[in-house]
Design an enzyme around this catalytic site. Structure first.
Site, PDB file in Angstrom:
ATOM      1  N   ASP A  63       0.846  -1.281  -0.073  1.00 51.37           N
ATOM      2  CA  ASP A  63       0.024  -0.197  -0.001  1.00 51.37           C
ATOM      3  C   ASP A  63       0.901   0.947   0.038  1.00 51.37           C
ATOM      4  OD1 ASP A  63      -2.638   1.096  -0.002  1.00 51.37           O
ATOM      5  OD2 ASP A  63      -2.754   1.722   1.804  1.00 51.37           O
ATOM      6  N   LYS A 114      -5.347  -2.620   9.893  1.00 52.22           N
ATOM      7  CA  LYS A 114      -5.006  -2.937   8.583  1.00 52.22           C
ATOM      8  C   LYS A 114      -5.739  -4.095   7.834  1.00 52.22           C
ATOM      9  CE  LYS A 114      -3.535   1.886   7.310  1.00 52.22           C
ATOM     10  NZ  LYS A 114      -4.725   2.676   6.800  1.00 52.22           N
ATOM     11  N   HIS A 132      -4.245  13.467   0.966  1.00 55.04           N
ATOM     12  CA  HIS A 132      -4.514  13.006   2.123  1.00 55.04           C
ATOM     13  C   HIS A 132      -3.123  12.645   2.809  1.00 55.04           C
ATOM     14  CE1 HIS A 132      -5.087   9.493   4.095  1.00 55.04           C
ATOM     15  NE2 HIS A 132      -4.101   9.005   4.201  1.00 55.04           N
ATOM     16  N   TYR A 161       1.285   5.271  -0.411  1.00 51.95           N
ATOM     17  CA  TYR A 161       1.073   6.774   0.307  1.00 51.95           C
ATOM     18  C   TYR A 161       0.233   7.701  -0.716  1.00 51.95           C
ATOM     19  CZ  TYR A 161       0.506   9.643   4.832  1.00 51.95           C
ATOM     20  OH  TYR A 161       0.632  10.376   6.323  1.00 51.95           O
ATOM     21  N   TYR A 218       1.526   1.874  16.132  1.00 53.91           N
ATOM     22  CA  TYR A 218       2.196   2.357  15.132  1.00 53.91           C
ATOM     23  C   TYR A 218       3.456   2.467  15.286  1.00 53.91           C
ATOM     24  CZ  TYR A 218       2.436   6.935  14.034  1.00 53.91           C
ATOM     25  OH  TYR A 218       2.666   8.954  14.517  1.00 53.91           O
ATOM     26  N   ASP A 261      -9.267   0.403   1.696  1.00 60.18           N
ATOM     27  CA  ASP A 261      -8.277  -0.024   2.926  1.00 60.18           C
ATOM     28  C   ASP A 261      -8.891  -0.057   4.084  1.00 60.18           C
ATOM     29  OD1 ASP A 261      -5.965  -1.146   3.416  1.00 60.18           O
ATOM     30  OD2 ASP A 261      -5.463   1.521   3.900  1.00 60.18           O
ATOM     31  N   THR A 273      -9.836  -5.585   3.566  1.00 62.83           N
ATOM     32  CA  THR A 273      -9.426  -5.191   2.340  1.00 62.83           C
ATOM     33  C   THR A 273     -10.439  -5.060   1.408  1.00 62.83           C
ATOM     34  OG1 THR A 273      -6.673  -4.800   3.419  1.00 62.83           O
ATOM     35  CG2 THR A 273      -7.608  -3.548   0.509  1.00 62.83           C
ATOM     36  N   GLU A 294      -8.924   4.297  -2.427  1.00 62.47           N
ATOM     37  CA  GLU A 294      -8.071   4.375  -3.253  1.00 62.47           C
ATOM     38  C   GLU A 294      -8.060   3.552  -4.685  1.00 62.47           C
ATOM     39  OE1 GLU A 294      -4.465   1.935  -1.152  1.00 62.47           O
ATOM     40  OE2 GLU A 294      -5.314   3.018   0.964  1.00 62.47           O
ATOM     41  N   GLN A 347      -4.904   1.741  15.055  1.00 65.36           N
ATOM     42  CA  GLN A 347      -3.345   2.374  14.210  1.00 65.36           C
ATOM     43  C   GLN A 347      -3.030   3.040  15.470  1.00 65.36           C
ATOM     44  OE1 GLN A 347      -4.148   3.587  10.489  1.00 65.36           O
ATOM     45  NE2 GLN A 347      -1.896   4.283   9.994  1.00 65.36           N
ATOM     46  N   GLU A 354     -10.113  11.998   7.481  1.00 67.79           N
ATOM     47  CA  GLU A 354     -10.454  14.196   7.166  1.00 67.79           C
ATOM     48  C   GLU A 354     -11.481  14.207   7.589  1.00 67.79           C
ATOM     49  OE1 GLU A 354      -7.847  13.528   3.631  1.00 67.79           O
ATOM     50  OE2 GLU A 354      -8.412  11.834   4.340  1.00 67.79           O
ATOM     51  N   THR A 390      -4.563   6.033   0.258  1.00 68.01           N
ATOM     52  CA  THR A 390      -5.784   7.065   0.162  1.00 68.01           C
ATOM     53  C   THR A 390      -5.664   7.616  -0.682  1.00 68.01           C
ATOM     54  OG1 THR A 390      -6.588   6.848   2.398  1.00 68.01           O
ATOM     55  CG2 THR A 390      -7.973   8.618   1.420  1.00 68.01           C
ATOM     56  N   ARG A 437      -8.739   3.508  13.603  1.00 70.27           N
ATOM     57  CA  ARG A 437      -7.408   4.740  13.737  1.00 70.27           C
ATOM     58  C   ARG A 437      -7.845   4.540  14.859  1.00 70.27           C
ATOM     59  NH1 ARG A 437      -6.186   6.257   8.673  1.00 70.27           N
ATOM     60  NH2 ARG A 437      -8.321   6.366   7.327  1.00 70.27           N
ATOM     61  N   GLU A 454     -10.892   3.356   3.279  1.00 66.34           N
ATOM     62  CA  GLU A 454     -10.056   4.745   2.587  1.00 66.34           C
ATOM     63  C   GLU A 454     -10.338   4.479   1.114  1.00 66.34           C
ATOM     64  OE1 GLU A 454      -7.025   5.585   5.708  1.00 66.34           O
ATOM     65  OE2 GLU A 454      -6.071   4.444   4.048  1.00 66.34           O
ATOM     66  N   ARG A 514       0.397  16.339  13.520  1.00 70.24           N
ATOM     67  CA  ARG A 514       1.960  17.718  13.874  1.00 70.24           C
ATOM     68  C   ARG A 514       1.381  18.817  13.139  1.00 70.24           C
ATOM     69  NH1 ARG A 514       3.137  12.988  11.235  1.00 70.24           N
ATOM     70  NH2 ARG A 514       3.196  13.820   9.735  1.00 70.24           N
TER      71      ARG A 514
END
Lengths: 433, 433
Positions: free
Chosen positions: A133, A260, A140, A135, A251, A240, A264, A208, A247, A380, A366, A244, A206, A149
Site C-alpha cells: 500500500d 489494517k 491526504h 501513500y 504504529y 483499505d 481490504t 484507493e 493504529q 479527514e 487514500t 484509527r 480509505e 503534527r
C-alpha cells in the site's frame, strides 16, 4: 500507450445495454474479472464486462477469436488471471482487440456466452502474492499529518519518496466482503498506564485505487520508470479499511499492522491501462516542488503521467437499507491529483531489486482531493472525529457504525468519449465477535 | 506439549551419523524440509533430516509407516509442505512417531530412501502466503531505540503490544540465497534538501527465528492464546537483511519497506514444536513489567512460554573464503530472552480477526541478548556504525561488505538430552547492479 481501433468512440455493441451512456461498461472498456454463476458450484473463470452482462471467456471457442488472441484467451479462461497477467501487454492487447471485434454491432451475437452481471458472483481476480500500500495523495498525507503534527504536517521525505509499506494479502476480499468490527488495544487514557481493549471505536474506510501487476521482474533487477507501465495490467477500486484507534497506539515504530489487516475490499473488475489510454492527465506539481530523482523521472510524466479517474465514496447505513434508501454520496476525488504516478510506484518498489510477481497488488493510498470535502476517509471528513458528517436522512457519522456499507465507485470521463467505469467495491461492517 | 517416546534420549538410529553428539539431526529432532538432488530436474518433495542424510519421504511406501501416519506421509511428499501443515498436530505427531520408529536402530534400514544432505538442494519449504515480522526482543528494541531516542529508548507501547508489521513474501529465499546490494534513497546531507541515491552503505543482517503457521483460522475468528501453539507447525532460522540507511530515510510514518524487502533468508529445515517440547523455558519478565492483557496471558506462559534455543551469527568475508577460512562467530543469543512468546505473537496477530493460513511465516524480530556482545545485528554490535568489530583474521566491519556471507545457526541444548539443531541459514551479499 497508443490509441487504437478499440478506443473509437463511435463503436457500439450488439449487447444493447453497453450502448447506454450511463453504463460503466461500454465496448471501449472491456475490463476483466473472475466469476461464476452465483450460488453454483461452477469453476470460476475469466469474464469481461459488457453493458450489464459478463462475457464468459470459457464459453468462447478459441477459433472465434483467431490468432494471436486464442493463446491469450486460453490463459484468461483460468480460475485466476495470473497466467494471463504474466503473458504481457502484447497478449492483453491481442485479446482486447479480438473481443472488441467480437462484441461490436454487426458481429454475430454470442448470446450463449453472456451471463447477466446480476446473476454472477465474483472472486478475487488474481492470486495476490504480495500486497503493497502506497501513500501517494499529498492532500491526504497533509491533512492526516496535520491532525498529528500541526507544525509539520508533511514529513521531509514525502516529496522525494513514494512512501509505501507492506499490507496483508490474505484478508483482501472482493466487493461484497463482510467482516466483524476488529478488536484490539488502544491508547491508555490520560494518567493511566494500561491500554484499553475492545472493539474499535474509530473504524474508517480509505478510498484507493488498486494497481494489478502484470509482468514481474527478476529478483535483483529494477524496473526503469519509463518501462514501468508495461508491467501494469490494470486498475481497480480498493477500500483499505482502517481502525484509527488501533493504529494510533500500535504504529510506532514499525507502521500499521492490526489497524489494517482485518479486511481490504477490491472491485471485481480490473480496467486495463490500454482502456484508460485516452483518459490520461498531466502530473500535478507546484512550481516549488522538487524535481524527482532520476530513477523516478521520465519524459511522459509531465504531460500524461496521471489517470483522470473520478472516484466516489457512498455510504448506506443499516437504517437506510431497512428503509429502502440507496447509498448516499459522501465525497468525491480524482486519481489525477495523486502526487506520485503509477509508473513511479513500480519503479520505486523495484529500485532496490525487490521482485514483483504477476498478480501482485499495489494500493495507491487514500485519494483525497485538494478541497476538504474531497477527502477519501472519515478521519479527514470529520476533522479527526471532532465534527460529524450528516447523511441525507439526518443520520450522523464521525466513524463507521455496525451495519454500514461503504461503496466505492470510479469512472474515467472525457468530453467526446464514452464513460469508462470501474463498477463498485462494496463492503459491510458487522458487529464485533 | 506432552513428551512422548520420540523424545527418549536413549534412542539411536541405523543412520550412524545421527548418533554423533555433534550432529544437529539426531533421531529426536526429525525436522522437515523440501528438497531434491542438487542440479537435477527432479520434483521437489518433503524430506526429514537424520544425521547427514535426508530421508526422502517420496521414496517411502505408505504401507511402511502404516495408519494413521500414511495419510500424513502422502501430504508431506508434495512439493510444498502447506497441505501437511494444514493437517494439524495429530497428523504431524503421527508421522513423527512413525518416522522415529522407522529410523531407530534395530528397524530395517531403508537405504534406498536416503539422500546425502551434501547432495541435496532445498526450496522454500512452504508456499508463504503472507510474511509478518515481529519485534519481540526487548534488548534489541532498547538498544536500537537508544541510538535514535537516547531519552526514551523503549516506546510506551512496547510492553503491551507485540509489535509487528508486514514483510514481503516474494523475496524470501532459502539458505544459499545471493542478492545484489540494494540501492535506494538515503537521508540528505546536513544543510541540503535532496536525498542521496546509491547502493546502501549500511547493509546489515538480523538474527531471527522464523515461525511457520500450521493450521490457520477462519477470517474474523481470533485464536485464543492458550490454543495458539497448536496452530504452529515449527521454527526455523531467519535472516531479515536490512539496509539501515534506506530505512532511516523511508520509515516515517508507515514503517520499513525497501530497507527490508530485497531479501530474507530462511533455513531449509523446520524444527517442529513437538521436537522442541523438552527444551521449553520460563518466560522472561522483570518484577516491574506489567501483566499482559488477558488476551495475551495464559497459565503455561510463566513456566514454559519460551523456547531455549541458542542462536549464533557467523560471518565469512570474501577474503576468508579465498583463504579457506571458515565463517567466524560474531555473536550469540538465545530465543528464551524474547519478551513476547510464540503463542502471544499468534494470539495478537489474530485478535482483530486477521486470518492466518497454513504456511504463513512469522519472524520473531532480531533476537539480541541482555549483554551488548549478544546483539543480533551489526547496527547494535557497532554502536550505530561508530565502532567496528574485528574478525579473527584482522578484518573489520561496521556493516556488511560485498562478498560477505552471513550464516545463522541455532540449537536447543539441555543437560541429559541430545542437541537438537536447526542447520543453517546462509546468505551472501553480491555487488550492487
Amino acid at each position: 500507450m497508443h490509441i487504437n481501433e478499440t478506443h473509437d468512440p463511435s463503436l457500439t455493441s450488439w449487447v444493447a445495454t453497453a450502448n447506454d451512456p450511463a453504463s460503466d461498461f461500454p465496448i471501449q472498456n472491456l475490463p476483466f474479472a473472475v466469476f461464476r454463476r452465483a450460488g453454483s458450484t461452477e469453476t470460476f473463470r475469466g469474464g469481461v464486462a459488457i453493458g450489464d452482462q459478463v462475457l464468459d471467456l470459457a464459453a468462447l471457442d478459441p477459433a472465434t477469436v483467431g490468432e494471436p488472441a486464442s493463446a491469450a484467451l486460453a490463459l484468461a479462461q483460468r480460475d485466476t488471471l495470473n497466467d494471463f497477467m504474466a503473458a504481457g501487454p502484447a497478449a492483453w492487447s491481442a485479446l482486447r482487440l479480438a473481443l472488441s471485434r467480437l462484441l461490436r454491432a454487426g458481429a454475430a451475437a454470442q448470446q450463449h456466452a453472456l451471463v447477466p452481471q446480476a446473476a454472477a458472483e465474483f472472486s478475487i481476480p488474481a492470486r495476490i502474492g504480495d500486497y503493497t500500500d502506497f501513500y501517494t495523495s499529498i492532500h491526504h498525507a497533509t491533512s492526516v499529518g496535520r491532525l498529528f503534527r500541526p507544525d509539520e504536517p508533511l514529513l521531509p521525505n514525502y516529496k522525494w519518496v513514494p512512501i509505501g509499506y507492506h499490507g496483508r494479502a490474505s484478508s483482501i476480499g472482493v466487493s461484497g466482503q463482510r467482516f466483524p468490527r476488529p478488536k484490539g488495544q488502544t491508547r491508555p487514557a490520560s494518567g493511566t498506564d494500561a491500554p484499553n481493549f475492545g472493539p474499535s471505536r474509530r473504524l474508517d474506510y480509505e478510498l484507493e485505487v488498486g494497481i494489478f501487476v502484470g509482468t514481474g521482474n527478476a529478483d535483483g533487477d529494477a524496473i526503469p520508470v519509463d518501462a514501468a507501465e508495461a508491467h501494469v495490467f490494470g486498475l481497480c477500486l480498493l477500500n483499505d479499511w482502517s481502525a484509527r484507534d488501533l493504529q494510533a497506539w500500535e504504529y510506532q515504530p514499525l507502521g500499521p499492522f492490526l489497524a489494517k489487516n482485518f479486511a481490504t475490499t477490491i472491485s471485481p473488475w480490473i480496467v486495463t491501462l490500454e482502456a484508460l489510454a485516452p483518459y490520461r492527465a498531466p502530473w500535478q506539481r507546484d512550481a516549488a516542488d522538487p524535481q524527482p530523482l532520476p530513477y523516478l523521472d521520465y519524459p511522459a510524466l509531465r504531460e500524461a503521467g496521471a489517470f483522470d479517474v473520478e472516484l466516489e465514496v457512498l455510504l448506506q447505513t443499516a437504517t437506510m437499507r431497512r428503509e429502502g434508501q440507496q447509498a448516499a454520496s459522501v465525497s468525491r476525488s480524482n486519481f489525477r491529483d495523486s502526487y506520485w504516478s503509477v509508473a513511479q510506484m513500480v519503479a520505486h518498489h523495484t529500485v532496490n531489486g525487490c521482485g514483483l510477481r504477476p498478480g501482485d497488488l499495489l494500493g495507491s493510498g487514500t485519494q483525497s482531493g485538494p478541497e476538504p470535502e474531497a477527502a477519501g476517509s472519515l478521519l479527514e471528513l470529520s476533522g479527526g472525529g471532532k465534527a460529524a458528517i450528516t447523511l441525507p436522512n439526518g443520520e450522523q457519522r464521525t466513524f463507521l457504525e455496525d451495519g454500514d456499507t461503504v461503496v466505492l465507485r470510479g469512472r474515467a470521463v472525457r468530453p467526446g468519449l464514452p464513460r469508462i467505469g470501474f463498477g463498485e467495491a462494496a463492503g459491510t461492517v458487522l458487529p464485533a465477535r
